[in-house]
Enzyme design. Sequence first.
Site, PDB file in Angstrom:
ATOM      1  N   ASN A 154       0.803  -1.233   0.000  1.00 59.53           N
ATOM      2  CA  ASN A 154       0.000   0.000   0.000  1.00 59.53           C
ATOM      3  C   ASN A 154       0.838   1.287   0.000  1.00 59.53           C
ATOM      4  OD1 ASN A 154       0.830  -0.638   2.573  1.00 59.53           O
ATOM      5  ND2 ASN A 154      -1.084  -0.015   3.552  1.00 59.53           N
ATOM      6  N   GLU A 251       4.695  -4.908  11.780  1.00 60.28           N
ATOM      7  CA  GLU A 251       3.626  -3.932  11.534  1.00 60.28           C
ATOM      8  C   GLU A 251       2.546  -4.649  10.751  1.00 60.28           C
ATOM      9  OE1 GLU A 251       3.222  -1.087  12.711  1.00 60.28           O
ATOM     10  OE2 GLU A 251       5.208  -0.616  13.486  1.00 60.28           O
ATOM     11  N   CYS A 285      -3.526   0.154   6.855  1.00 60.68           N
ATOM     12  CA  CYS A 285      -3.597  -0.811   7.958  1.00 60.68           C
ATOM     13  C   CYS A 285      -4.298  -0.253   9.197  1.00 60.68           C
ATOM     14  CB  CYS A 285      -2.193  -1.243   8.328  1.00 60.68           C
ATOM     15  SG  CYS A 285      -1.113   0.167   8.578  1.00 60.68           S
ATOM     16  N   GLU A 459       7.488   1.757  14.764  1.00 60.09           N
ATOM     17  CA  GLU A 459       8.227   2.481  13.739  1.00 60.09           C
ATOM     18  C   GLU A 459       8.150   3.963  14.061  1.00 60.09           C
ATOM     19  OE1 GLU A 459       6.631   0.692   9.923  1.00 60.09           O
ATOM     20  OE2 GLU A 459       8.698  -0.069   9.922  1.00 60.09           O
TER      21      GLU A 459
END
Length: 485
Positions: A154, A251, A285, A459
Amino acid sequence: MTHPAQPKASHFINGEYVEDTAGTPIPVIYAATGEQIATVYAATPAIVERALSTAKEAQKAWAKMTGTERGRILRRAADIMRERNHELSVLETYDTGKPLQETLVADATSGADALEYFGGLAASLTGEHIPMGEDWVYTVREALGLCVGIGAWNYPTQIACWKGAPALACGNSMVFKPSETTPLCALKVAEILIEAGAPAGIYNVVQGMGEVGSALVTDPRVDKVSLTGSVPTGKKVYAAAAEGMKHVTMELGGKSPLIIFDDADIDNAVGGAINGNFYSSGQVCSNGTRVFVQKGIKEKFLARLAERTGNAIIGDPMDEATSFGPMVSENQMNIVLGYIEKGKEEGARLICGGKRADKDGFFVEPTVFADVTDDMTIAREEIFGPVMSVLDFDTEEEVIARANDTEFGLSAGVFTNDFSRAHRVIGQLEAGSCFINSYNDAPVEAPFGGVKASGVGRENSKEAIKHFSQVKSVYVRMGDVEAAF
Ligand code: NAD
């Protein structure tokens, strides 16, 4: 004629493009038309070996450079990305199908932010001094070594930078494998790093499917794996990394709650729900796909939402007026259409959208279901497409329990004008990245990541440094050593 999106070669290793057509061909399909615009080849074992041995070797000298020197290179790369933003955004649009209106402000720009931020931090990564009477302990923040990054489809530029920038700032090297669906953008990141003065071999890109990812993850030379992907892949990669006792950042996916209380500003709440469901055609997400609306404002909210969703401009992603693009692939479109059918079958009330858009390419209309209940498939599984589920609720206590009743825990949002309630509710939601009167902001300064099945590690921000480095402690004795014998 070769399409402008076709890269010079499939892989980028040791500072240059490398080809090996013995690998499985991977077609790159432009999602807005269904046309094949490029071909790359999956890495053969020889390519994987070349990337890993190069990165292992290059890391030693990179870690010996000062943080200031490493940071300067990353910041130069950020400047180059910003200068080329238009060209990189067009490539991101070819890779993913996301509209240029988005890619111009969310992809190379976000990648550049990460390079700039971690470039700025690189010089200040120090240890501490711990006095022990006459003796002392000092700590050193060291690189982990060779890191593997594996991306989802994405945000191919952003993911390549969100993993690469902190890894490199800490003195690691990286082998990055983009998603096979979007193989183009990471190659540009590797090219730009070299142009900015990075030593050859510290950031390499290899293409391929899960098999190549798995070969990277299981290699004993690899010290850390950072994956962006789905929960099932995350479980496999985490387990494989555990075999080698490697560090991980995961993630993964989500089914995040967005809670709208009846005192909220309706237009802001509708805006939050749109950003949290339809940006990048829902392929985000952290999306707040379970929109809990307090009963008193439900119909008003739905009416305004339907009206504003009707303003989406669906069409040619290269036209800057377009605000809603296609799904990344035919496969993803079919998955999303399958979920829409499930929603209808299981009795949810369709408010708008609900079908493939009448266009070439893989377009699905922005879709809103109301009267969704907690047990419906569309309320439980991650769809990763433009399908919003609106659920009703009565009380704060009830909505908190229902919001948390999921294996996922990536994000959560609350809209209310009662700030004590906002903080009280957010404090009880099981999620890593939360929002009050907003949704889906992801600045590099803030930690990003999930709890529960949505992931491990963070992150961005200073938190990412902890996940790409380790601490060595050194005890220094000033006097004589006492021993029992
Ligand atoms: P995916 O899990 O199918 O693939 C992710 C990556 O893993 C790909 O590069 C793939 O080739 C690789 N892979 C697959 N099997 C592997 C294996 N056994 N070993 C090593 N690598 C392997 O995910 P996707 O369909 O590309 O992306 C969509 C998913 O990613 C969604 O679930 C979404 O929520 C998640 N995602 C999460 C974040 C986040 O930051 N939390 C961001 C974007 C996407």
